[in-house]
Design an enzyme around this catalytic site. Structure first.
Site, mmCIF file in Angstrom:
data_model
loop_
_atom_site.group_PDB
_atom_site.id
_atom_site.type_symbol
_atom_site.label_atom_id
_atom_site.label_comp_id
_atom_site.label_asym_id
_atom_site.label_seq_id
_atom_site.Cartn_x
_atom_site.Cartn_y
_atom_site.Cartn_z
ATOM 1 N N LYS A 42 0.812 -1.185 0.000
ATOM 2 C CA LYS A 42 0.000 0.000 0.000
ATOM 3 C C LYS A 42 0.864 1.260 0.000
ATOM 4 C CE LYS A 42 -3.428 -2.333 2.967
ATOM 5 N NZ LYS A 42 -2.684 -3.609 3.223
ATOM 6 N N GLY A 43 2.134 1.069 0.335
ATOM 7 C CA GLY A 43 3.017 2.209 0.597
ATOM 8 C C GLY A 43 3.221 3.151 -0.576
ATOM 9 N N GLU A 98 7.808 1.931 -6.308
ATOM 10 C CA GLU A 98 7.888 1.426 -4.939
ATOM 11 C C GLU A 98 8.184 2.575 -3.977
ATOM 12 O OE1 GLU A 98 7.051 -0.385 -2.763
ATOM 13 O OE2 GLU A 98 8.294 -2.166 -2.510
ATOM 14 N N ASP A 99 7.674 2.459 -2.746
ATOM 15 C CA ASP A 99 7.946 3.520 -1.777
ATOM 16 C C ASP A 99 9.395 3.509 -1.303
ATOM 17 O OD1 ASP A 99 7.600 1.127 -0.404
ATOM 18 O OD2 ASP A 99 6.151 1.888 1.045
ATOM 19 N N ASP A 102 14.520 -1.663 0.872
ATOM 20 C CA ASP A 102 15.297 -1.917 2.088
ATOM 21 C C ASP A 102 16.205 -3.119 1.819
ATOM 22 O OD1 ASP A 102 16.169 -2.065 4.695
ATOM 23 O OD2 ASP A 102 14.306 -2.818 5.528
ATOM 24 N N PHE A 151 14.192 3.769 10.424
ATOM 25 C CA PHE A 151 12.844 3.397 10.017
ATOM 26 C C PHE A 151 12.028 4.664 9.822
ATOM 27 C CE2 PHE A 151 8.592 1.670 10.108
ATOM 28 C CZ PHE A 151 8.758 0.532 9.337
ATOM 29 N N VAL A 152 11.541 4.847 8.610
ATOM 30 C CA VAL A 152 10.830 6.089 8.294
ATOM 31 C C VAL A 152 9.345 5.833 8.056
ATOM 32 C CG1 VAL A 152 12.819 7.333 7.357
ATOM 33 C CG2 VAL A 152 11.506 5.835 5.848
ATOM 34 N N ARG A 164 0.652 6.745 7.627
ATOM 35 C CA ARG A 164 0.704 6.919 6.174
ATOM 36 C C ARG A 164 0.246 8.316 5.753
ATOM 37 N NH1 ARG A 164 1.508 1.829 3.856
ATOM 38 N NH2 ARG A 164 0.442 0.091 4.827
HETATM 39 P P1 IMP Z 1 12.362 -4.921 1.322
HETATM 40 O O1 IMP Z 1 11.694 -6.126 0.739
HETATM 41 O O2 IMP Z 1 13.148 -5.256 2.573
HETATM 42 O O3 IMP Z 1 13.194 -4.141 0.342
HETATM 43 O O4 IMP Z 1 11.251 -4.000 1.882
HETATM 44 C C1 IMP Z 1 10.467 -3.279 1.098
HETATM 45 C C2 IMP Z 1 9.179 -2.920 1.788
HETATM 46 O O5 IMP Z 1 9.304 -2.807 3.205
HETATM 47 C C3 IMP Z 1 8.771 -1.560 1.318
HETATM 48 O O6 IMP Z 1 7.895 -1.694 0.238
HETATM 49 C C4 IMP Z 1 8.104 -0.952 2.516
HETATM 50 O O7 IMP Z 1 6.719 -1.216 2.453
HETATM 51 C C5 IMP Z 1 8.697 -1.647 3.695
HETATM 52 N N1 IMP Z 1 9.734 -0.822 4.376
HETATM 53 C C6 IMP Z 1 11.079 -0.954 4.326
HETATM 54 N N2 IMP Z 1 11.709 -0.033 5.065
HETATM 55 C C7 IMP Z 1 10.728 0.738 5.593
HETATM 56 C C8 IMP Z 1 10.738 1.905 6.444
HETATM 57 O O8 IMP Z 1 11.774 2.457 6.861
HETATM 58 N N3 IMP Z 1 9.505 2.396 6.756
HETATM 59 C C9 IMP Z 1 8.342 1.864 6.320
HETATM 60 N N4 IMP Z 1 8.287 0.792 5.522
HETATM 61 C C10 IMP Z 1 9.463 0.227 5.155
HETATM 62 MG MG MG Z 2 6.108 -1.053 -0.002
#
Ligand code: IMP
Ligand code: MG
Length: 177
Positions: A42-43, A98-99, A102, A151-152, A164
């Site tokens: 949803k981000g 993508e938002d 990470d 963490f944001v 959000r």
């Molecule tokens: P990844 O699979 O670890 O790259 O994570 C990606 C998803 O984790 C993103 O689409 C976000 O929804 C969530 N995410 C990662 N870091 C943060 C953060 O700092 N704040 C909020 N959501 C995050």
């Molecule tokens: Mg996301």
């Protein structure tokens, strides 16, 4: 500022100015073509809505949803597809929106999944990139801001589905895992 926020990293104005720049780059790079934006729920909803207004090209939007976090601040390491994109992807210029990246696990999963449907091109646009905790070697083609290992929340990003609605991107005071 919200009482759970320690620090504002990017104000609404910072975000909007950077999105204008991203939209201009995308418009230039895809000149003469039409794009299919695939936002990750949803981000990325808010980011995709603002980004699409800055792209001066014909475009369509689709959405996918994956789950990896639950109500925690650390990724579980796997990304399960909860909702698939429904529009036809074959032969299209596909740009994943993508938002934040990470670990990279989510984006990698989406790239593999959509890549198997033979798009003409498959690129990625992330508002935020947090390279410190990367598990898969992956870099967005378009990136708003590179951030440190914090963490944001805000501007679409959540902690346990909250925050959000904040117009800015801020660092959460207490991240409880
Ligand atoms: P990844 O699979 O670890 O790259 O994570 C990606 C998803 O984790 C993103 O689409 C976000 O929804 C969530 N995410 C990662 N870091 C943060 C953060 O700092 N704040 C909020 N959501 C995050
Ligand atoms: Mg996301």
């Amino acid at each position: 500022m919200h009482h759970d926020i320690k620090e504002i990293l990017y104000t609404a104005d910072d975000i909007s100015a950077r999105i204008q720049e991203l939209g201009a780059m995308i418009t230039r790079d895809y000149q003469g073509k039409s794009i299919l934006l695939v936002g990750i729920l949803k981000g990325a909803v808010r980011f995709m809505n603002d980004l699409k207004r800055t792209i001066d090209l014909p475009l369509c939007c689709d959405m996918m949803e994956l789950s990896s976090y639950g109500d925690r601040t650390v990724s579980s390491g796997t990304a399960t597809i909860l909702k698939d994109a429904t529009l036809d992807i074959e032969g299209r210029e596909v740009l994943i929106v993508e938002d934040i990246i990470d670990t990279g696990v989510t984006l990698q999963r989406v790239l593999e999944h959509l890549g198997s449907r033979r798009p003409a091109t498959l690129k990625t646009c992330a508002l935020l990139d947090k390279p410190a905790r990367r598990k898969v070697a992956i870099k967005p083609d378009y990136c708003g801001f590179i951030i440190p290992d914090v963490f944001v929340v805000g501007y679409g990003l959540d902690y346990a589905q909250a925050f959000r609605e904040l117009p800015y991107i801020g660092v959460l005071k207490v991240a409880c895992d």
